[in-house]
Design a protein around this motif. Structure first.
Motif, short mmCIF file in Angstrom:
data_model
loop_
_atom_site.label_atom_id
_atom_site.label_comp_id
_atom_site.label_asym_id
_atom_site.label_seq_id
_atom_site.Cartn_x
_atom_site.Cartn_y
_atom_site.Cartn_z
N ALA A 234 0.46 5.93 -0.97
CA ALA A 234 -0.28 6.99 -1.64
C ALA A 234 -0.16 6.81 -3.15
O ALA A 234 0.63 6.00 -3.64
N THR B 291 0.83 -1.20 0.00
CA THR B 291 0.00 0.00 0.00
C THR B 291 0.86 1.25 0.00
O THR B 291 2.05 1.21 0.33
N PRO C 169 -10.57 5.52 -0.68
CA PRO C 169 -10.60 6.97 -0.43
C PRO C 169 -9.86 7.44 0.80
O PRO C 169 -9.64 8.63 0.94
N ALA C 170 -9.45 6.54 1.71
CA ALA C 170 -8.82 6.99 2.96
C ALA C 170 -7.95 5.88 3.53
O ALA C 170 -8.19 4.69 3.30
N TRP C 171 -6.94 6.30 4.32
CA TRP C 171 -6.03 5.35 4.94
C TRP C 171 -6.76 4.38 5.86
O TRP C 171 -6.34 3.22 6.03
N ALA C 172 -7.85 4.83 6.49
CA ALA C 172 -8.57 3.96 7.42
C ALA C 172 -9.11 2.71 6.74
O ALA C 172 -9.35 1.69 7.40
N LEU C 173 -9.29 2.76 5.43
CA LEU C 173 -9.84 1.63 4.69
C LEU C 173 -8.78 0.68 4.17
O LEU C 173 -9.10 -0.38 3.63
N VAL D 191 -4.09 5.25 -1.73
CA VAL D 191 -4.92 6.32 -1.16
C VAL D 191 -4.56 7.64 -1.85
O VAL D 191 -3.44 7.82 -2.34
N PRO D 192 -5.50 8.59 -1.89
CA PRO D 192 -5.26 9.82 -2.65
C PRO D 192 -4.17 10.70 -2.06
O PRO D 192 -3.90 10.68 -0.85
N GLN D 193 -3.54 11.45 -2.94
CA GLN D 193 -2.67 12.57 -2.57
C GLN D 193 -2.81 13.60 -3.68
O GLN D 193 -3.38 13.30 -4.74
N THR E 9 5.01 12.77 6.90
CA THR E 9 3.72 12.10 7.00
C THR E 9 3.10 12.41 8.36
O THR E 9 3.73 13.00 9.23
N SER E 10 1.86 11.98 8.54
CA SER E 10 1.13 12.25 9.76
C SER E 10 1.82 11.65 10.99
O SER E 10 2.48 10.60 10.90
#
Length: 351
Positions: A80, A78, A131-135, A105-107, A224-225
């Motif tokens: 971005a 996985t 659509p999101a990292w949570a998925l 996931v999008p960027q 990153t976060s």
């Protein structure tokens, strides 16, 4: 032969696939040293492989071999949309005989990200956007389940290849640098600056330097976060990497704590977020170009901006910048590449 195998021969039991053109060069950055008044050097890990290089290749030497040892036929990973890890895995995984599947996931979509996506497809990667990292975890499990039903054993690989096995690649890199310092290819740096994405590069480097007996601080510049690279997660990665190495050879030193004391995280370059450039990162790209370095907007430009801020604050060095972006030409990877997939084109308003 890896320095790990030379120093701790029992580590030869670990699966390993040679990919890196080692040692990668170290070069004095003459132009920026002259303009900044500091002594700056670069470790050219952009040159790890002529087809597609950068820091991810060092991790893949160990990860692809581990996947083969586990009997896997496919890699599920996985990142971005513009992930260098995903492209490196697609290129080198395919050459090693694996199917490569990537949950993306999008960027922010720019020319660099578009090229990465098209090169992924050209290398044969099968891409699943979410659509999101949570998925991502659920999507990776779904891909893995489908592969098992089809009779293919999957090997799951998280963002950036940042597992204990992947981290070993930068333990080796730290030992490689120590040998270059001993050979006087460069002076022992006062600091080393590297981008901090998913963590394995910075953590492995700190472990390798500590294992070599060097006390150089590693300045890891967060791009990153904090959720991705919290201090707790970095400490856990360091500890688990040392555990893997010590299980294979108990003479490998228990350096996790000392390494983490020398790992400093610079949080100041992250805003306004992942994949979004700043004035400082754009200036860093211009300055680095004077010494022939090509940086990217997401990782290396923010790390170089941090280094420029350090020396402009009076730190005279010598300082080492660890270049992690592949500098291999993209044209061969894009030759005959398909167009952007429909889900990416919709972001540009084309569909």
């Amino acid at each position: 032969m890896p320095w790990l195998f030379e120093r701790w021969p029992a580590l030869r039991a670990l699966p390993y696939r040679s990919l890196v053109a080692a040692p990668t060069p170290v070069e004095r950055l003459a132009a920026v040293s002259r303009s900044s008044g500091a002594e700056l050097w670069c470790k050219r890990d952009d040159l790890t492989h002529p087809r597609y290089g950068g820091n991810k290749v060092r991790k893949l030497e160990w990860l692809l071999a581990d996947a083969r040892a586990c009997g896997a036929g496919a890699i599920v990973t996985t990142g971005a949309w513009g992930s260098h890890h995903v492209l490196a895995t697609a290129v080198h995984g395919a050459e090693a005989g694996f199917e490569v599947h990537a949950v993306l996931v999008p960027q922010p979509l720019d020319e660099h990200v578009e090229a990465q996506l098209r090169a992924d497809l050209r290398a044969g990667a099968r891409l699943l956007p979410v659509p999101a990292w949570a998925l991502v975890p659920a999507a990776m499990r779904l891909v893995a389940a489908r592969l098992r039903i089809a009779g293919v054993r999957p090997y799951l690989l998280g963002p950036g290849g940042s597992s204990p096995v992947g981290c070993i690649g930068y333990v080796e890199a730290g030992l490689e640098l120590a040998e270059q310092i001993a050979a006087r290819a460069l002076p022992e740096p006062a600091t080393i600056t590297v981008a901090l994405g998913s963590g394995a590069t910075a953590v492995g480097l700190a472990l390798g330097l500590a294992a070599a007996g060097l006390t150089v601080p590693v300045r890891a510049v967060r791009v990153t976060s904090r959720l991705v690279v919290s201090r707790r997660l970095l400490v856990r990665l360091a500890r688990r990497t040392v555990e893997v190495l010590r299980r294979a050879d108990d003479r490998f030193p228990d350096v996790a704590r000392v390494a983490m004391r020398r790992l400093q995280v610079d949080h100041r370059q992250f805003a306004p977020g992942y994949g979004r450039s700043t004035e400082a990162s754009r200036e860093a790209m211009r300055v680095a170009r004077d010494d022939g370095l090509v940086l990217d907007p997401t990782y290396t430009s923010k790390a170089f901006a941090s280094l420029l801020a350090l020396v402009r604050g009076g730190a005279r060095g010598p300082h080492l910048f660890w270049h992690t972006l592949s500098s291999a030409p993209m044209e061969p990877l894009l030759e005959g590449a398909p167009p952007l997939p429909a889900w990416a084109r919709r972001v540009r308003g084309e569909d």
